[in-house]
Design a protein around this motif. Structure first.
Motif, PDB file in Angstrom:
ATOM      1  N   ARG A 147      45.438  48.427  34.833  1.00 39.16           N
ATOM      2  CA  ARG A 147      46.144  47.839  35.975  1.00 39.16           C
ATOM      3  C   ARG A 147      45.705  46.388  36.129  1.00 39.16           C
ATOM      4  NH1 ARG A 147      46.034  51.905  40.459  1.00 39.16           N
ATOM      5  NH2 ARG A 147      47.284  52.915  38.875  1.00 39.16           N
ATOM      6  N   PRO A 148      46.664  45.479  36.257  1.00 45.07           N
ATOM      7  CA  PRO A 148      46.296  44.062  36.304  1.00 45.07           C
ATOM      8  C   PRO A 148      45.426  43.738  37.531  1.00 45.07           C
ATOM      9  CG  PRO A 148      48.629  44.372  36.768  1.00 45.07           C
ATOM     10  CD  PRO A 148      48.112  45.693  36.330  1.00 45.07           C
ATOM     11  N   LEU A 149      44.529  42.806  37.353  1.00 43.52           N
ATOM     12  CA  LEU A 149      43.645  42.407  38.448  1.00 43.52           C
ATOM     13  C   LEU A 149      44.299  41.291  39.245  1.00 43.52           C
ATOM     14  CD1 LEU A 149      40.262  42.388  36.530  1.00 43.52           C
ATOM     15  CD2 LEU A 149      41.418  44.274  37.679  1.00 43.52           C
ATOM     16  N   GLU A 150      43.929  41.189  40.517  1.00 47.38           N
ATOM     17  CA  GLU A 150      44.475  40.138  41.369  1.00 47.38           C
ATOM     18  C   GLU A 150      43.350  39.607  42.241  1.00 47.38           C
ATOM     19  OE1 GLU A 150      47.371  42.115  43.775  1.00 47.38           O
ATOM     20  OE2 GLU A 150      46.014  43.721  44.325  1.00 47.38           O
ATOM     21  N   PRO A 151      43.521  38.416  42.813  1.00 46.09           N
ATOM     22  CA  PRO A 151      42.486  37.920  43.716  1.00 46.09           C
ATOM     23  C   PRO A 151      42.473  38.766  44.996  1.00 46.09           C
ATOM     24  CG  PRO A 151      44.005  36.168  43.045  1.00 46.09           C
ATOM     25  CD  PRO A 151      44.616  37.470  42.633  1.00 46.09           C
ATOM     26  N   VAL A 152      41.305  39.277  45.348  1.00 43.02           N
ATOM     27  CA  VAL A 152      41.183  40.077  46.561  1.00 43.02           C
ATOM     28  C   VAL A 152      40.114  39.439  47.444  1.00 43.02           C
ATOM     29  CG1 VAL A 152      40.628  42.357  47.497  1.00 43.02           C
ATOM     30  CG2 VAL A 152      41.849  42.182  45.337  1.00 43.02           C
ATOM     31  N   ALA A 175      40.013  41.835  41.371  1.00 39.32           N
ATOM     32  CA  ALA A 175      39.905  43.271  41.625  1.00 39.32           C
ATOM     33  C   ALA A 175      41.310  43.821  41.845  1.00 39.32           C
ATOM     34  CB  ALA A 175      39.022  43.523  42.833  1.00 39.32           C
ATOM     35  N   THR A 176      41.389  45.057  42.334  1.00 38.77           N
ATOM     36  CA  THR A 176      42.664  45.595  42.784  1.00 38.77           C
ATOM     37  C   THR A 176      42.516  45.880  44.270  1.00 38.77           C
ATOM     38  OG1 THR A 176      41.916  47.800  42.157  1.00 38.77           O
ATOM     39  CG2 THR A 176      43.294  46.640  40.582  1.00 38.77           C
ATOM     40  N   ASP A 177      43.638  45.858  45.009  1.00 41.78           N
ATOM     41  CA  ASP A 177      43.482  45.855  46.463  1.00 41.78           C
ATOM     42  C   ASP A 177      42.926  47.133  47.067  1.00 41.78           C
ATOM     43  OD1 ASP A 177      43.357  45.305  49.080  1.00 41.78           O
ATOM     44  OD2 ASP A 177      45.509  45.342  49.435  1.00 41.78           O
ATOM     45  N   PRO A 178      43.569  48.297  46.895  1.00 40.03           N
ATOM     46  CA  PRO A 178      42.895  49.436  47.526  1.00 40.03           C
ATOM     47  C   PRO A 178      41.605  49.772  46.780  1.00 40.03           C
ATOM     48  CG  PRO A 178      45.102  50.035  46.758  1.00 40.03           C
ATOM     49  CD  PRO A 178      44.783  48.701  46.185  1.00 40.03           C
ATOM     50  N   GLY A 179      41.548  49.434  45.495  1.00 45.10           N
ATOM     51  CA  GLY A 179      40.408  49.805  44.663  1.00 45.10           C
ATOM     52  C   GLY A 179      39.095  49.222  45.151  1.00 45.10           C
ATOM     53  N   LEU A 180      39.094  47.948  45.528  1.00 46.17           N
ATOM     54  CA  LEU A 180      37.846  47.293  45.914  1.00 46.17           C
ATOM     55  C   LEU A 180      37.294  47.918  47.201  1.00 46.17           C
ATOM     56  CD1 LEU A 180      35.901  45.104  45.025  1.00 46.17           C
ATOM     57  CD2 LEU A 180      37.109  43.500  46.490  1.00 46.17           C
ATOM     58  N   SER A 181      38.178  48.220  48.145  1.00 40.33           N
ATOM     59  CA  SER A 181      37.725  48.879  49.375  1.00 40.33           C
ATOM     60  C   SER A 181      37.171  50.264  49.060  1.00 40.33           C
ATOM     61  CB  SER A 181      38.879  49.025  50.368  1.00 40.33           C
ATOM     62  OG  SER A 181      39.325  47.761  50.753  1.00 40.33           O
TER      63      SER A 181
END
Lengths: 130, 458
Positions: free
Chosen positions: B292-297, B333-339
């Motif tokens: 899954r692509p990473l994005e700025p979180v 990171a990924t959005d729900p993933g980091l939390s």
């Protein structure tokens, strides 16, 4: 007269689990098993509070219903009714809400599985005991 | 669950597996080339000074030195992190082209068509076979034959001065004999083609098998998530119902009834915990498998989100939950993933810390290095030194945690590590039994964050 709380959730067991403590606390509880029934009862009965499951049937049903109840086009009588939204953090939906979400027009969040004590705490914040 | 047969599964051809092996192939080549360059130098030295063989040693030393020189450049280039696959692929072709030039020179200076070094070409044909489809590998084998044939033609026609190795017993006339050239070319070409075909077919079979295994793992993770998700709702409703009884919203219970209800509630709570951990684990596996692509979180937002989610648990114990914010920053990171990662770590810290203890969450940003480092530290029961090496294993729980009454599954940390590694970050855990545990995450800063100083948030 007892204040009315409309609980909208497609799981009858969750409805019962919320009904028991709410009735103990002196509220009148009205059930709705889906969003259509929920909207209709909200309009006709004008409850003092609405508790709404975010995920019924489709992932976005609760979200859409919240928009219909509190969106800019909703009648003032509906917009005045505070909404507590029941969410599950571990839902695997593409949508995920944070309590500070500006775009979700609800007053409070509750996490599943609903703890009766926390349910009453949140409800009493919005409807202080008389 | 509906539609068992038609459960959405990942497609077999979904992932371009050959690329997975690119970085390791490049590094293997570089390692082998150090050996090749050094052995050219060594063999020339031994031949000249040890055996007294008459060789164009100047040219051979130059070739060995050139191989080591360009290998140094290639190694330096390969060290650059996180490049797109197309760039890595290009770099690999550059490596191969340089090698072919070096090999052609080596063959020329060791006797041309009669050179014992001719066989080196087959190594590269085999190597290309591991990376290409059989057709491409065959084409490269023919290209190698054309290079050798071209060299032989140039030497026999006199356009390129032939280097004779008399002391090796190589007949100085061989390079001019058409029959000999044809014979060598025939055996060279057939050998190269056979090697290319064999290697390319085996490699293709391996890649297909790898793709199938990958698809199966993805399907398995998706199944785990779907099945676990179905379990979540009934457990959540049962728990909600039991809690209404447990917390006394119905009639008074007898003490034995109360004990039973309390035990049922505890077991359901454990089940809920297992389901949540399994969902996190499946989500992290799916994210990793599907890349899954990473994005700025926003690091601070994700952390405070998790802290607020876990705060009720801390207040219930009570455990002091402190946050020492660093400067605002976005990480990859990924959005729900980091939390999920932070919630898991904070939840663990609170769970294994006795009442009156402390959990501290802090982060610091190292912009020049491109890292944000997050620590979650507690004053809890800690982890015995013997258990530390296995603490990230799936379903592993430390011996003191198992003996305690704390509910846990042993997959939370496995999910956290899988996720953090997917982000290209690292996780480290140090602990002293009875004193506390500290987990340190290093997360890569989002590309836009590296060079700019932080701006005050509005």
């Amino acid at each position: 007269m007892a204040r009315k709380i409309l609980v909208i959730d497609d799981d009858p067991d969750v409805l019962l689990a919320m009904r028991l403590p709410l009735e103990r606390a002196g509220f009148e509880v009205i059930d709705a098993l889906n969003e259509d029934e929920g909207l209709e009862k909200a309009k006709s009965l004008l409850p003092d509070l609405i508790i709404l499951d975010v995920m019924m049937g489709t992932h976005t049903a609760g979200f859409q219903l919240a928009q219909e109840l509190h969106g800019p086009e909703a009648p003032e009588a509906l917009r005045r009714i505070p909404i507590v939204m029941v969410t599950a953090v571990h839902q695997t939906t593409p949508l995920r809400f944070r309590p500070d979400s500006d775009y979700l027009p609800v007053e409070a969040f509750l996490e599943k599985p609903v703890d009766p004590r926390r349910l009453l705490e949140e409800v009493h914040k919005l409807l202080p005991p008389e | 669950m509906q539609g068992h047969g038609s459960a959405p599964g990942p497609e077999l051809s979904g992932s371009p597996q050959p690329d997975e092996a690119l970085p390791s192939t490049a590094w293997l080549l570089i390692a082998l080339r150090w050996a090749a360059g050094l052995s050219i130098l060594l063999a020339t030295a031994i031949a000249r000074w040890g055996l007294g063989i008459d060789l164009p040693w100047g040219a051979l030393f130059a070739i060995g030195a050139a191989v080591l020189a360009y290998n140094t450049a290639l190694a330096w280039d390969a060290r650059r992190p996180a490049r797109p696959l197309s760039a890595m692929r290009r770099a690999l072709w550059v490596q191969i082209a340089l090698d072919w030039a070096a090999m052609t020179a080596l063959v020329h200076f060791t006797g041309g068509i009669a050179s014992p070094a001719l066989i080196y070409f087959v190594i590269h044909v085999a190597l290309a076979g591991t990376m290409l489809a059989p057709r491409g590998a065959r084409a490269l084998a023919l290209l190698a034959a054309a290079l050798v044939g071209g060299l032989a033609a140039l030497e026999s026609s006199g356009s390129l001065a032939h280097v004779s190795l008399h002391s090796l017993g190589l007949d100085s006339d061989l390079y001019r004999r058409g029959e000999y050239i044809l014979a060598v070319l025939f055996f060279f070409t057939t050998t190269a083609l056979t090697v290319a075909e064999l290697v390319a077919r085996q490699a293709q079979r391996l890649r297909e098998r790898e793709a199938r295994i990958h698809a199966m793992s993805e399907a398995q993770a998706a199944f785990t998530r779907a099945a676990t998700h179905e379990l979540r709702a009934p457990v959540a409703s049962s728990l909600a119902l039991v809690r209404t009884v447990e917390q006394g919203y119905l009639d008074e219970m007898t003490p034995p009834q109360a004990v039973i209800i309390q035990r049922v509630a505890e077991r359901l709570d454990g089940l809920r915990e297992l389901i949540d951990d399994l969902l996190d684990y499946a989500a992290s596996r799916e994210a990793t498998l599907s890349r899954r692509p990473l994005e700025p979180v926003d690091l601070g937002a994700a952390l405070s989100d998790s802290v607020e989610r876990e705060r009720p648990l801390a207040e219930e114990k009570p455990v002091t939950l402190r946050v020492q914010p660093g400067e605002p920053v976005c990480v990859l990171a990924t959005d729900p993933g980091l939390s999920m990662v932070f919630s898991n770590l904070i939840n663990n810290a609170i769970k294994y810390t006795p009442s009156g203890g402390e959990v501290t969450v802090r982060w610091v940003v190292d912009r020049p290095a491109g890292w944000a480092s997050v620590t979650v530290e507690d004053t809890g029961m800690g982890i015995p030194a013997d258990d530390l090496p296995r603490i990230f294993e799936e379903f592993f729980r430390a011996s003191n945690a198992r003996k305690s009454r704390v509910i846990g599954t042993g997959i939370g940390l496995a999910a956290v590590r899988a996720m953090v590694e997917h982000y290209g970050g690292t996780i480290a855990l140090d602990s002293v039994e009875g004193q506390g545990t500290r987990v340190t995450l290093r997360l890569r800063l989002a590309p836009s964050e590296k060079s700019f100083p932080s701006l005050p948030s509005p």
